[in-house]
Design a protein around this motif. Structure first.
Motif, mmCIF file in Angstrom:
data_model
loop_
_atom_site.group_PDB
_atom_site.id
_atom_site.type_symbol
_atom_site.label_atom_id
_atom_site.label_comp_id
_atom_site.label_asym_id
_atom_site.label_seq_id
_atom_site.Cartn_x
_atom_site.Cartn_y
_atom_site.Cartn_z
ATOM 1 N N LYS A 55 0.868 -1.217 -0.050
ATOM 2 C CA LYS A 55 0.083 0.027 0.144
ATOM 3 C C LYS A 55 0.807 1.297 0.033
ATOM 4 O O LYS A 55 1.635 1.474 0.781
ATOM 5 C CB LYS A 55 -0.787 -0.171 1.311
ATOM 6 C CG LYS A 55 -1.713 1.127 1.517
ATOM 7 C CD LYS A 55 -2.674 1.540 0.852
ATOM 8 C CE LYS A 55 -3.575 2.804 1.107
ATOM 9 N NZ LYS A 55 -4.331 3.130 0.200
ATOM 10 N N HIS A 77 0.375 -7.888 -4.912
ATOM 11 C CA HIS A 77 -0.722 -8.282 -5.151
ATOM 12 C C HIS A 77 -0.522 -9.551 -6.072
ATOM 13 O O HIS A 77 -1.254 -10.630 -5.827
ATOM 14 C CB HIS A 77 -1.510 -7.256 -6.096
ATOM 15 C CG HIS A 77 -1.712 -6.011 -5.328
ATOM 16 N ND1 HIS A 77 -2.595 -4.953 -5.705
ATOM 17 C CD2 HIS A 77 -1.302 -5.380 -4.010
ATOM 18 C CE1 HIS A 77 -2.526 -4.061 -5.004
ATOM 19 N NE2 HIS A 77 -1.938 -4.358 -4.076
ATOM 20 N N VAL B 32 -9.875 -2.033 0.441
ATOM 21 C CA VAL B 32 -9.407 -1.029 1.070
ATOM 22 C C VAL B 32 -8.219 -0.791 0.984
ATOM 23 O O VAL B 32 -7.503 0.442 0.810
ATOM 24 C CB VAL B 32 -9.857 -0.928 2.608
ATOM 25 C CG1 VAL B 32 -9.125 0.269 3.255
ATOM 26 C CG2 VAL B 32 -11.242 -1.010 2.726
ATOM 27 N N LEU B 33 -7.343 -1.745 0.882
ATOM 28 C CA LEU B 33 -5.646 -1.638 0.731
ATOM 29 C C LEU B 33 -5.317 -1.715 -0.943
ATOM 30 O O LEU B 33 -4.253 -2.001 -1.398
ATOM 31 C CB LEU B 33 -4.973 -2.693 1.366
ATOM 32 C CG LEU B 33 -5.088 -2.952 2.851
ATOM 33 C CD1 LEU B 33 -4.648 -4.198 3.535
ATOM 34 C CD2 LEU B 33 -4.320 -1.574 3.423
ATOM 35 N N ASP B 34 -6.320 -1.348 -1.568
ATOM 36 C CA ASP B 34 -6.087 -1.085 -3.082
ATOM 37 C C ASP B 34 -5.820 -2.423 -3.890
ATOM 38 O O ASP B 34 -5.407 -2.451 -5.228
ATOM 39 C CB ASP B 34 -5.041 -0.075 -3.271
ATOM 40 C CG ASP B 34 -5.226 1.295 -2.955
ATOM 41 O OD1 ASP B 34 -6.303 1.428 -2.771
ATOM 42 O OD2 ASP B 34 -4.141 2.092 -2.679
ATOM 43 N N ALA B 35 -5.883 -3.501 -3.260
ATOM 44 C CA ALA B 35 -5.696 -4.627 -4.277
ATOM 45 C C ALA B 35 -6.906 -5.280 -4.574
ATOM 46 O O ALA B 35 -7.346 -6.433 -4.104
ATOM 47 C CB ALA B 35 -4.939 -5.644 -3.312
#
Lengths: 120, 165
Positions: A55, A77, B32-35
């Motif tokens: 993040k 990711h 929420v953590l962009d993943a």
């Protein structure tokens, strides 16, 4: 000082707490299904740790689109995407083993299985 | 919170259902953590397929008793020691969300800057997964294939037992 530390690191602490909960379930509970759920919690805590490291403040999801310049790191990711698929594979093997154990001992509880083993 | 509920649950069916809910909540956390890609996968695989597998294995094994209590002090001690060690080691971690952290310095900038020109897919996670780290994905497929073989061997053996008896 302390509040800055909490603000900087609380995301990691959440994953540590989840990891503790998962490990506790794996060690403490004798039912094999519950052990596997605990193992899943343990795995997810590691996933959360990795994703939290990727993040970036003010970043968006790593999809290229006009008007966005700051992205979160896509590498964790990708790694975690792979790890999730592997985790379902290991879980399914674990469940197959539980089914097999139940077939043999007529029980999915570790303590009962131990008793049966001692009797034999 | 859900994890804490699971620790205290006695009934296995509710443990499995709570496991599914837990997966869904962690998927929300990934959004929420962009993943977003990870969240899709977690919601589909973790909350969906995994719960179905647990439930079907639960149905196969048949009779169940609720869980019993036992002495859990040693387990608690081991977990607390591990937790304390991990907490201590997080003190060395870079601050959460810091753009200057070492994680973001190595190959990630290249993926962010050049992947669209080199691969032509706007979603960087997809292009890294399928192109730059294609061998990882090959390995992943190998693992899934091996797991499939293992499950078939284990469950197929049961079916043979039934045929004989």
């Amino acid at each position: 000082m302390i509040s800055a530390l909490i603000n900087d690191l609380y995301a990691y602490w959440i994953s540590v707490l989840l990891m503790m909960a998962g490990l506790y379930i794996v060690i403490d509970h004798s039912n094999l299904f519950k052990k596997l759920v605990g193992l899943n919690i343990f795995q997810t805590s590691v996933f959360i740790m990795f994703i939290a490291m990727g993040k970036v403040d003010g970043g968006t999801a790593p999809i290229i689109e006009k008007g966005y310049t700051v992205f979160s790191n896509p590498l964790p990711h990708v790694l975690i995407l792979t790890a999730i698929v592997v985790s379902i594979a290991t879980t399914s093997v674990g469940l197959a083993l539980v089914v097999k154990i139940n077939k043999h001992y007529q029980s999915v509880d570790e303590q009962e299985i131990e008793k049966i083993e001692l009797q034999e | 919170m859900t994890a804490l509920m699971i620790i205290n649950m006695r009934n296995i069916l509710s443990v499995i259902m709570l496991g599914g809910i837990y997966s869904l909540i962690s998927a929300i956390l990934f959004v929420v953590l962009d993943a977003v890609d990870v969240a899709f996968t977690e919601a589909a695989v973790g909350a969906g397929i995994s719960t179905v597998l647990f439930l079907s294995a639960f149905a196969i094994t048949g009779k169940h008793h609720d869980l019993k209590r036992r002495n859990h002090f040693p387990a608690l001690l081991a977990v607390l020691v591990m937790g304390a060690g991990l907490m201590y080691s997080t003190l060395d971690m870079p601050a959460w969300g810091d753009a200057e952290a070492p994680v973001h310095q190595h190959v990630a900038p290249r993926y962010l800057e050049d992947s669209y020109a080199e691969v032509g897919v706007p979603n960087i996670v997809t292009s890294v997964l399928a192109s730059y780290r294609g061998f990882d994905t090959l390995g992943e497929v190998t693992v899934v294939f091996t797991a499939l073989i293992a499950v078939l061997l284990l469950l197929g053996a049961i079916r043979e037992d039934e045929d004989q008896s």
